[in-house]
Design an enzyme around this catalytic site. Structure first.
Site, short mmCIF file in Angstrom:
data_model
loop_
_atom_site.label_atom_id
_atom_site.label_comp_id
_atom_site.label_asym_id
_atom_site.label_seq_id
_atom_site.Cartn_x
_atom_site.Cartn_y
_atom_site.Cartn_z
N ASP A 1 23.43 30.28 -16.67
CA ASP A 1 22.49 29.95 -17.75
C ASP A 1 23.01 28.76 -18.56
OD1 ASP A 1 20.29 30.18 -19.35
OD2 ASP A 1 21.07 31.83 -20.55
N HIS B 1 19.84 20.97 -14.51
CA HIS B 1 19.73 21.72 -13.25
C HIS B 1 20.47 20.98 -12.13
CE1 HIS B 1 17.12 24.49 -15.16
NE2 HIS B 1 16.06 23.71 -15.22
N LEU C 1 33.68 34.28 2.83
CA LEU C 1 32.98 34.74 1.62
C LEU C 1 31.47 34.87 1.89
CD1 LEU C 1 33.45 33.65 -1.98
CD2 LEU C 1 31.29 33.04 -0.97
C1 FPP Z 1 19.21 28.57 -16.46
O1 FPP Z 1 19.29 27.48 -17.34
C2 FPP Z 1 19.16 28.10 -15.11
C3 FPP Z 1 18.10 28.25 -14.27
C4 FPP Z 1 16.84 28.91 -14.59
C5 FPP Z 1 18.18 27.70 -12.93
C6 FPP Z 1 19.54 27.86 -12.31
C7 FPP Z 1 19.53 27.00 -11.18
C8 FPP Z 1 20.54 26.24 -10.76
C9 FPP Z 1 21.90 26.23 -11.30
C10 FPP Z 1 20.28 25.34 -9.68
C11 FPP Z 1 19.60 25.95 -8.48
C12 FPP Z 1 20.55 26.56 -7.56
C13 FPP Z 1 20.60 26.27 -6.26
C14 FPP Z 1 21.48 27.04 -5.39
C15 FPP Z 1 19.84 25.19 -5.68
P1 FPP Z 1 18.11 27.29 -18.37
O2 FPP Z 1 17.18 26.27 -17.81
O3 FPP Z 1 17.51 28.60 -18.69
O4 FPP Z 1 18.94 26.72 -19.58
P2 FPP Z 1 18.62 26.94 -21.11
O5 FPP Z 1 18.70 28.42 -21.37
O6 FPP Z 1 19.72 26.18 -21.77
O7 FPP Z 1 17.26 26.36 -21.36
#
Ligand code: FPP
Length: 244
Positions: free
Chosen positions: A16, A33, A127
């Site tokens: 997150d 992202h 893994l």
């Molecule tokens: C949360 O940050 C993150 C997500 C909803 C997406 C997580 C995805 C990735 C790390 C990349 C995708 C992974 C792969 C394997 C391709 P947020 O956007 O909720 O952040 P915020 O809470 O600060 O707004």
């Protein structure tokens, strides 16, 4: 630096804080992202190096489909790019790739790429990297109930035979052990519909670090904290031999 004397077999991560990371740098959310994906490869390598056997990452929830269409589109593009470019390195590193969640919700081109990864890495012995896409734990539990109810109707299982183990075999995670450690980045104290059944006895570790800043040193801190925890699984200190 403290020794990590106890390595968790299975680490689950709620990645997150990508959006906040980008905002703090004055960048659009999607840049967070993009940086977040880089951490996925890095953390997989480090977890493997330290002897973690299972790493499960929450990449996209069923609720995330409600985000603005351009952000969802960008995340799907990132996922496709990740699958196109990282398979070789996963194969070289002996990683077994798995997916949990409703992959049928994903664009068919991505489903095909996921199937290729699962197929090509299934004989590996290193893994196990499991990524949750279009995942919702409540949906998973309701789905397991539906499947068992159908089996009961079909005479394949009796209600009296439905134990915790039988139930767990209906979950997406049927072939994974339960997580020992859940890491959540960016400081939120919640589990956000992730692995609600499977996390029953997991140790929880929440760090203020935002996911794009979660690197080897931060991962090490989480493992050091885990080393200090006494896991009692409902027993007393004297039963587990871990006296305070
Ligand atoms: C949360 O940050 C993150 C997500 C909803 C997406 C997580 C995805 C990735 C790390 C990349 C995708 C992974 C792969 C394997 C391709 P947020 O956007 O909720 O952040 P915020 O809470 O600060 O707004």
């Amino acid at each position: 630096m403290n020794e990590i004397s106890k390595i968790p077999k299975h680490v689950a991560v709620i990645m997150d804080g990508n959006g906040r990371w980008a905002k703090r740098q004055g960048l659009p959310r999607i840049k967070g992202h993009e940086e977040g994906v880089n951490r996925v490869e890095e953390i997989t390598r480090i977890a493997d190096k330290w002897g973690v056997r299972y790493l499960t990452l929450y990449a996209f929830s069923k609720e995330n489909w409600k985000r603005p269409a351009d952000e969802v589109g960008f995340l799907m593009g990132l996922l496709a790019q990740f699958l196109d470019t990282k398979l070789k390195i996963m194969l070289e590193n002996n990683v077994i790739f798995k997916v949990i969640g409703e992959s049928s919700d994903l664009p068919s081109i991505i489903q095909k790429k996921l199937d290729t990864w699962i197929e090509k890495t299934k004989s590996n012995t290193g893994l196990t990297l499991t990524i949750a896409f279009s995942y919702s734990s409540r949906f998973e539990i309701a789905r397991a109930c539906r499947q068992l109810a159908q089996k009961a109707v079909d005479g394949k299982v009796k209600p009296s035979e439905i134990t915790e183990d039988v139930f767990a075999h209906e979950l997406y995670t049927a072939d994974l052990p339960d997580p020992d450690l859940l890491i959540r980045t960016s400081g939120e104290m919640r589990v956000s519909n992730f692995l609600l059944w499977q996390l029953s006895y997991a140790e929880l570790y929440v760090t203020e670090t935002l996911w794009p800043d979660f690197r080897e040193a931060q991962f090490r801190e989480a493992l050091e904290e885990y080393t200090k925890r006494d896991r009692r699984f409902g027993l007393t200190e004297s039963q587990t031999g871990v006296e305070a």
